[in-house]
Design a protein around this motif. Structure first.
Motif, PDB file in Angstrom:
ATOM      1  N   TYR A  87       0.834  -1.203   0.000  1.00 43.17           N
ATOM      2  CA  TYR A  87       0.000   0.000   0.000  1.00 43.17           C
ATOM      3  C   TYR A  87       0.866   1.250   0.000  1.00 43.17           C
ATOM      4  CZ  TYR A  87      -3.041   3.648   1.883  1.00 43.17           C
ATOM      5  OH  TYR A  87      -3.702   4.811   2.091  1.00 43.17           O
ATOM      6  N   SER A  88       1.894   1.258   0.850  1.00 42.63           N
ATOM      7  CA  SER A  88       2.745   2.449   0.924  1.00 42.63           C
ATOM      8  C   SER A  88       3.496   2.663  -0.389  1.00 42.63           C
ATOM      9  CB  SER A  88       3.708   2.355   2.102  1.00 42.63           C
ATOM     10  OG  SER A  88       4.596   1.284   1.921  1.00 42.63           O
ATOM     11  N   SER A  89       3.946   1.579  -1.037  1.00 39.47           N
ATOM     12  CA  SER A  89       4.648   1.748  -2.316  1.00 39.47           C
ATOM     13  C   SER A  89       3.696   2.279  -3.388  1.00 39.47           C
ATOM     14  CB  SER A  89       5.286   0.435  -2.769  1.00 39.47           C
ATOM     15  OG  SER A  89       4.302  -0.504  -3.121  1.00 39.47           O
ATOM     16  N   TYR A  90       2.441   1.818  -3.357  1.00 39.88           N
ATOM     17  CA  TYR A  90       1.457   2.338  -4.316  1.00 39.88           C
ATOM     18  C   TYR A  90       1.136   3.805  -4.023  1.00 39.88           C
ATOM     19  CZ  TYR A  90       0.478  -2.302  -6.239  1.00 39.88           C
ATOM     20  OH  TYR A  90       0.562  -3.512  -6.857  1.00 39.88           O
ATOM     21  N   ARG A  91       1.103   4.138  -2.756  1.00 44.41           N
ATOM     22  CA  ARG A  91       0.831   5.515  -2.348  1.00 44.41           C
ATOM     23  C   ARG A  91       1.936   6.443  -2.885  1.00 44.41           C
ATOM     24  NH1 ARG A  91      -3.391   8.406  -1.249  1.00 44.41           N
ATOM     25  NH2 ARG A  91      -4.401   7.119   0.292  1.00 44.41           N
ATOM     26  N   ARG A  93       3.919   5.853  -5.426  1.00 43.09           N
ATOM     27  CA  ARG A  93       3.811   5.876  -6.890  1.00 43.09           C
ATOM     28  C   ARG A  93       2.696   6.818  -7.335  1.00 43.09           C
ATOM     29  NH1 ARG A  93       1.868   1.030 -10.640  1.00 43.09           N
ATOM     30  NH2 ARG A  93       2.404   1.924 -12.645  1.00 43.09           N
ATOM     31  N   LEU A  94       1.562   6.795  -6.617  1.00 41.79           N
ATOM     32  CA  LEU A  94       0.459   7.685  -6.940  1.00 41.79           C
ATOM     33  C   LEU A  94       0.866   9.145  -6.779  1.00 41.79           C
ATOM     34  CD1 LEU A  94      -2.553   8.058  -7.646  1.00 41.79           C
ATOM     35  CD2 LEU A  94      -3.037   7.891  -5.201  1.00 41.79           C
ATOM     36  N   GLU A  95       1.579   9.443  -5.719  1.00 43.90           N
ATOM     37  CA  GLU A  95       2.048  10.819  -5.498  1.00 43.90           C
ATOM     38  C   GLU A  95       2.973  11.269  -6.625  1.00 43.90           C
ATOM     39  OE1 GLU A  95       0.925  12.993  -3.301  1.00 43.90           O
ATOM     40  OE2 GLU A  95      -0.443  11.429  -2.593  1.00 43.90           O
ATOM     41  N   LYS A  96       3.839  10.367  -7.071  1.00 41.58           N
ATOM     42  CA  LYS A  96       4.738  10.701  -8.183  1.00 41.58           C
ATOM     43  C   LYS A  96       3.948  11.002  -9.450  1.00 41.58           C
ATOM     44  CE  LYS A  96       8.883   8.130  -6.860  1.00 41.58           C
ATOM     45  NZ  LYS A  96       9.760   6.992  -7.222  1.00 41.58           N
ATOM     46  N   ILE A  97       2.943  10.178  -9.694  1.00 35.15           N
ATOM     47  CA  ILE A  97       2.131  10.371 -10.895  1.00 35.15           C
ATOM     48  C   ILE A  97       1.358  11.681 -10.810  1.00 35.15           C
ATOM     49  CG2 ILE A  97       0.120   9.482 -12.165  1.00 35.15           C
ATOM     50  CD1 ILE A  97       1.137   6.654 -11.504  1.00 35.15           C
ATOM     51  N   LYS A  98       0.803  11.985  -9.632  1.00 31.99           N
ATOM     52  CA  LYS A  98       0.037  13.220  -9.468  1.00 31.99           C
ATOM     53  C   LYS A  98       0.925  14.459  -9.595  1.00 31.99           C
ATOM     54  CE  LYS A  98      -3.885  11.781  -6.636  1.00 31.99           C
ATOM     55  NZ  LYS A  98      -4.554  11.936  -5.342  1.00 31.99           N
ATOM     56  N   SER A  99       2.160  14.344  -9.134  1.00 34.18           N
ATOM     57  CA  SER A  99       3.040  15.509  -9.168  1.00 34.18           C
ATOM     58  C   SER A  99       3.770  15.652 -10.501  1.00 34.18           C
ATOM     59  CB  SER A  99       4.064  15.425  -8.028  1.00 34.18           C
ATOM     60  OG  SER A  99       4.930  14.324  -8.249  1.00 34.18           O
ATOM     61  N   ALA A 100       3.645  14.701 -11.394  1.00 34.67           N
ATOM     62  CA  ALA A 100       4.332  14.766 -12.685  1.00 34.67           C
ATOM     63  C   ALA A 100       3.768  15.909 -13.518  1.00 34.67           C
ATOM     64  CB  ALA A 100       4.180  13.451 -13.420  1.00 34.67           C
ATOM     65  N   THR A 101       4.681  16.572 -14.238  1.00 35.40           N
ATOM     66  CA  THR A 101       4.265  17.717 -15.063  1.00 35.40           C
ATOM     67  C   THR A 101       4.220  17.368 -16.539  1.00 35.40           C
ATOM     68  OG1 THR A 101       6.565  18.435 -15.204  1.00 35.40           O
ATOM     69  CG2 THR A 101       5.203  19.395 -13.451  1.00 35.40           C
ATOM     70  N   ASN A 102       4.585  16.159 -16.898  1.00 37.74           N
ATOM     71  CA  ASN A 102       4.641  15.793 -18.305  1.00 37.74           C
ATOM     72  C   ASN A 102       3.385  15.017 -18.737  1.00 37.74           C
ATOM     73  OD1 ASN A 102       5.147  13.538 -16.834  1.00 37.74           O
ATOM     74  ND2 ASN A 102       6.886  12.835 -18.044  1.00 37.74           N
ATOM     75  N   HIS A 103       2.235  15.548 -18.410  1.00 35.36           N
ATOM     76  CA  HIS A 103       0.988  14.904 -18.786  1.00 35.36           C
ATOM     77  C   HIS A 103       0.760  15.046 -20.294  1.00 35.36           C
ATOM     78  CE1 HIS A 103      -0.240  14.161 -14.685  1.00 35.36           C
ATOM     79  NE2 HIS A 103       0.012  15.423 -14.369  1.00 35.36           N
ATOM     80  N   VAL A 104       0.018  14.106 -20.854  1.00 31.66           N
ATOM     81  CA  VAL A 104      -0.300  14.149 -22.276  1.00 31.66           C
ATOM     82  C   VAL A 104      -1.491  15.084 -22.478  1.00 31.66           C
ATOM     83  CG1 VAL A 104      -1.065  12.749 -24.243  1.00 31.66           C
ATOM     84  CG2 VAL A 104       0.498  11.787 -22.556  1.00 31.66           C
TER      85      VAL A 104
END
Length: 167
Positions: A87-91, A93-104
């Protein structure tokens, strides 16, 4: 058997060359109807009890099997710890995805979908052309389609377990 007959525990009768042994009825006490009815009642009670015990035994066996298949407390604690780590590793990973600025962007996404449609359309067109050519050749070919494809060395989409996507 002969020793028992000599001791008087069983009876022996001789018929020619054959000997027959049977229980001596005299050694058993005479039974009256009330004794037989009492024994029948006792027998039915014992059968009922045996049936009840058999059913209880089956239930206990099923419960034992269920308990043997379930996790122990230590295994359960280990499983919980593993799930918490997951759960913590997914959490993270989710934070990384949310904070990413290179969205399509939607425009890029639409462009990719249009390109896919073009390529799928071309794929289907070429597949149809190849199939038509193979069928034309097979009209005068003496062997089966499978043998022809093996001889020529053609691998179909089905052979490679590839499915043409919907456009």
């Amino acid at each position: 058997m002969e020793l028992l007959a000599i001791e008087g525990k069983i009876k022996e009768k001789i018929y020619g060359k054959q000997k027959i042994y049977f229980a001596d009825q005299a050694q058993f006490k005479d039974m009256n109807d009330t004794d037989l009815k009492a024994m029948d009642c006792q027998l039915s009670e014992l059968n009922t009890e045996a049936l009840s015990l058999t059913q209880t035994c089956r239930q206990l066996d099923a419960e034992l099997k269920e308990l043997n298949n379930s996790l122990t407390t230590e295994e359960m604690m280990s499983e919980i710890q593993q799930l918490k780590e997951e759960y913590s590793s997914y959490r993270v990973r989710l934070e990384k995805i949310k904070s990413a600025t290179n969205h399509v962007t939607p425009e890029e996404k639409e462009k990719v979908y249009k390109e896919q449609k073009v390529y799928v359309k071309e794929w289907k067109k070429r597949k149809r052309l190849a199939s038509d050519m193979i069928n034309a050749i097979l009209e005068g070919y003496p062997k089966s389609k499978k043998e022809f494809l093996e001889e020529v060395g053609v691998e179909t989409d089905e052979d490679c377990k590839v499915v043409v996507p919907n456009a």
